[in-house]
Scaffold this motif. Structure first.
Motif, PDB file in Angstrom:
ATOM      1  N   MET A   1       0.798  -1.112   0.147  1.00 27.10           N
ATOM      2  CA  MET A   1      -0.064   0.154  -0.018  1.00 27.10           C
ATOM      3  C   MET A   1       0.709   1.272   0.065  1.00 27.10           C
ATOM      4  SD  MET A   1      -2.839   1.148   2.578  1.00 27.10           S
ATOM      5  CE  MET A   1      -4.330  -0.087   2.145  1.00 27.10           C
ATOM      6  N   ASP A   2       0.614   2.169  -0.961  1.00 29.16           N
ATOM      7  CA  ASP A   2       1.665   3.207  -0.887  1.00 29.16           C
ATOM      8  C   ASP A   2       0.903   4.297   0.083  1.00 29.16           C
ATOM      9  OD1 ASP A   2      -0.737   4.343  -2.428  1.00 29.16           O
ATOM     10  OD2 ASP A   2       0.504   4.742  -4.341  1.00 29.16           O
ATOM     11  N   VAL A   3       1.847   5.394   0.191  1.00 30.05           N
ATOM     12  CA  VAL A   3       1.366   6.404   0.972  1.00 30.05           C
ATOM     13  C   VAL A   3       0.131   7.260   0.625  1.00 30.05           C
ATOM     14  CG1 VAL A   3       2.270   8.566   2.298  1.00 30.05           C
ATOM     15  CG2 VAL A   3       3.807   6.542   1.777  1.00 30.05           C
ATOM     16  N   GLY A   4       0.046   7.313  -0.554  1.00 31.74           N
ATOM     17  CA  GLY A   4      -0.952   8.154  -1.216  1.00 31.74           C
ATOM     18  C   GLY A   4      -2.492   7.485  -0.862  1.00 31.74           C
ATOM     19  N   SER A   5      -2.387   6.198  -1.121  1.00 30.65           N
ATOM     20  CA  SER A   5      -3.764   5.404  -0.635  1.00 30.65           C
ATOM     21  C   SER A   5      -4.032   5.527   0.979  1.00 30.65           C
ATOM     22  CB  SER A   5      -3.519   4.203  -1.391  1.00 30.65           C
ATOM     23  OG  SER A   5      -2.651   3.404  -0.712  1.00 30.65           O
ATOM     24  N   VAL A   6      -2.718   5.695   1.586  1.00 37.46           N
ATOM     25  CA  VAL A   6      -3.008   5.705   3.016  1.00 37.46           C
ATOM     26  C   VAL A   6      -3.986   7.128   3.473  1.00 37.46           C
ATOM     27  CG1 VAL A   6      -2.044   5.811   5.156  1.00 37.46           C
ATOM     28  CG2 VAL A   6      -1.257   4.057   3.635  1.00 37.46           C
ATOM     29  N   VAL A   7      -3.274   8.121   2.761  1.00 36.33           N
ATOM     30  CA  VAL A   7      -3.815   9.532   2.882  1.00 36.33           C
ATOM     31  C   VAL A   7      -5.468   9.452   2.258  1.00 36.33           C
ATOM     32  CG1 VAL A   7      -3.544  11.999   2.139  1.00 36.33           C
ATOM     33  CG2 VAL A   7      -1.700  10.774   2.706  1.00 36.33           C
ATOM     34  N   ASN A   8      -5.578   9.086   1.350  1.00 36.14           N
ATOM     35  CA  ASN A   8      -6.940   8.818   0.570  1.00 36.14           C
ATOM     36  C   ASN A   8      -7.900   7.972   1.782  1.00 36.14           C
ATOM     37  OD1 ASN A   8      -6.641  10.210  -1.608  1.00 36.14           O
ATOM     38  ND2 ASN A   8      -6.005   8.441  -2.943  1.00 36.14           N
ATOM     39  N   GLN A   9      -7.295   6.945   2.324  1.00 33.51           N
ATOM     40  CA  GLN A   9      -8.232   6.399   3.011  1.00 33.51           C
ATOM     41  C   GLN A   9      -8.737   7.071   4.349  1.00 33.51           C
ATOM     42  OE1 GLN A   9      -9.964   3.000   2.694  1.00 33.51           O
ATOM     43  NE2 GLN A   9      -9.143   3.563   0.673  1.00 33.51           N
ATOM     44  N   GLY A  10      -7.369   7.717   5.017  1.00 34.06           N
ATOM     45  CA  GLY A  10      -7.764   8.349   6.078  1.00 34.06           C
ATOM     46  C   GLY A  10      -8.917   9.469   5.904  1.00 34.06           C
ATOM     47  N   LEU A  11      -8.588  10.288   4.440  1.00 37.02           N
ATOM     48  CA  LEU A  11      -9.605  11.295   4.134  1.00 37.02           C
ATOM     49  C   LEU A  11     -11.070  10.628   3.991  1.00 37.02           C
ATOM     50  CD1 LEU A  11      -7.390  13.395   1.630  1.00 37.02           C
ATOM     51  CD2 LEU A  11      -8.175  14.023   4.151  1.00 37.02           C
ATOM     52  N   ILE A  12     -11.275   9.484   3.490  1.00 30.40           N
ATOM     53  CA  ILE A  12     -12.511   9.007   3.378  1.00 30.40           C
ATOM     54  C   ILE A  12     -13.315   8.563   4.680  1.00 30.40           C
ATOM     55  CG2 ILE A  12     -13.515   6.727   2.610  1.00 30.40           C
ATOM     56  CD1 ILE A  12     -11.684   6.590   0.100  1.00 30.40           C
ATOM     57  N   GLY A  13     -12.110   8.165   5.740  1.00 35.45           N
ATOM     58  CA  GLY A  13     -12.717   8.143   7.118  1.00 35.45           C
ATOM     59  C   GLY A  13     -13.246   9.237   7.594  1.00 35.45           C
ATOM     60  N   MET A  14     -12.397  10.279   7.304  1.00 31.18           N
ATOM     61  CA  MET A  14     -13.059  11.465   8.124  1.00 31.18           C
ATOM     62  C   MET A  14     -14.335  12.164   7.303  1.00 31.18           C
ATOM     63  SD  MET A  14      -9.263  13.495   7.999  1.00 31.18           S
ATOM     64  CE  MET A  14      -9.634  15.015   8.689  1.00 31.18           C
ATOM     65  N   GLN A  15     -14.367  11.929   6.050  1.00 28.78           N
ATOM     66  CA  GLN A  15     -15.520  12.329   5.689  1.00 28.78           C
ATOM     67  C   GLN A  15     -16.867  11.542   5.869  1.00 28.78           C
ATOM     68  OE1 GLN A  15     -14.398  11.623   1.409  1.00 28.78           O
ATOM     69  NE2 GLN A  15     -13.909  14.049   1.057  1.00 28.78           N
ATOM     70  N   LYS A  16     -16.562  10.110   6.075  1.00 28.06           N
ATOM     71  CA  LYS A  16     -17.969   9.462   6.574  1.00 28.06           C
ATOM     72  C   LYS A  16     -18.007   9.652   7.936  1.00 28.06           C
ATOM     73  CE  LYS A  16     -16.972   5.119   3.651  1.00 28.06           C
ATOM     74  NZ  LYS A  16     -16.602   3.777   3.735  1.00 28.06           N
ATOM     75  N   SER A  17     -17.018   9.969   8.876  1.00 29.55           N
ATOM     76  CA  SER A  17     -17.283  10.374  10.344  1.00 29.55           C
ATOM     77  C   SER A  17     -18.254  11.553  10.188  1.00 29.55           C
ATOM     78  CB  SER A  17     -16.204  10.549  11.051  1.00 29.55           C
ATOM     79  OG  SER A  17     -15.648   9.242  10.967  1.00 29.55           O
ATOM     80  N   GLN A  18     -17.686  12.670   9.378  1.00 27.46           N
ATOM     81  CA  GLN A  18     -18.242  14.114   9.311  1.00 27.46           C
ATOM     82  C   GLN A  18     -19.840  13.714   8.867  1.00 27.46           C
ATOM     83  OE1 GLN A  18     -16.752  16.832   6.511  1.00 27.46           O
ATOM     84  NE2 GLN A  18     -17.714  18.502   7.392  1.00 27.46           N
ATOM     85  N   SER A  19     -20.108  13.021   7.852  1.00 27.19           N
ATOM     86  CA  SER A  19     -21.484  12.671   7.400  1.00 27.19           C
ATOM     87  C   SER A  19     -22.186  12.086   8.415  1.00 27.19           C
ATOM     88  CB  SER A  19     -21.329  11.909   6.093  1.00 27.19           C
ATOM     89  OG  SER A  19     -22.622  11.626   5.629  1.00 27.19           O
ATOM     90  N   SER A  20     -21.824  10.987   9.173  1.00 24.83           N
ATOM     91  CA  SER A  20     -22.569  10.344  10.233  1.00 24.83           C
ATOM     92  C   SER A  20     -22.954  11.515  11.291  1.00 24.83           C
ATOM     93  CB  SER A  20     -21.688   9.157  10.801  1.00 24.83           C
ATOM     94  OG  SER A  20     -22.405   8.563  11.820  1.00 24.83           O
ATOM     95  N   MET A  21     -22.060  12.415  11.894  1.00 19.10           N
ATOM     96  CA  MET A  21     -22.091  13.247  12.725  1.00 19.10           C
ATOM     97  C   MET A  21     -23.092  14.273  12.437  1.00 19.10           C
ATOM     98  SD  MET A  21     -18.557  13.928  14.513  1.00 19.10           S
ATOM     99  CE  MET A  21     -17.379  14.168  13.163  1.00 19.10           C
TER     100      MET A  21
END
Length: 80
Positions: A1-21
């Protein structure tokens, strides 16, 4: 897994949490205004718990993004 995809997964997690909140906040707002006849709809405990859980998930995802950013910085320093 490259660093770029890790950043993307982190951002996706943040967006999902924000939407749920946001969804939980809307449930809390509706419980106090429009659904007074339905006591079950007035229960704000579950949305409040969800906001807390999602806040922790958001923070965890932000830490993933920060760690990936630091890894990129370290790689650039090594490369220079």
């Amino acid at each position: 897994m490259d660093v770029g995809s890790v950043v993307n997964q982190g951002l996706i997690g943040m967006q999902k949490s924000q939407s749920s909140m946001l969804q939980s906040a809307q449930q809390i707002a509706r419980a106090g205004t429009t659904q007074r006849d339905n006591p079950q709809a007035n229960d704000v405990a579950e949305p409040l718990i969800n906001i807390k859980v999602q806040s922790q998930l958001f923070d965890s995802s932000a830490k993933v993004v920060k760690a990936a950013d630091e890894a990129i910085g370290t790689l650039l320093d090594v490369r220079a």
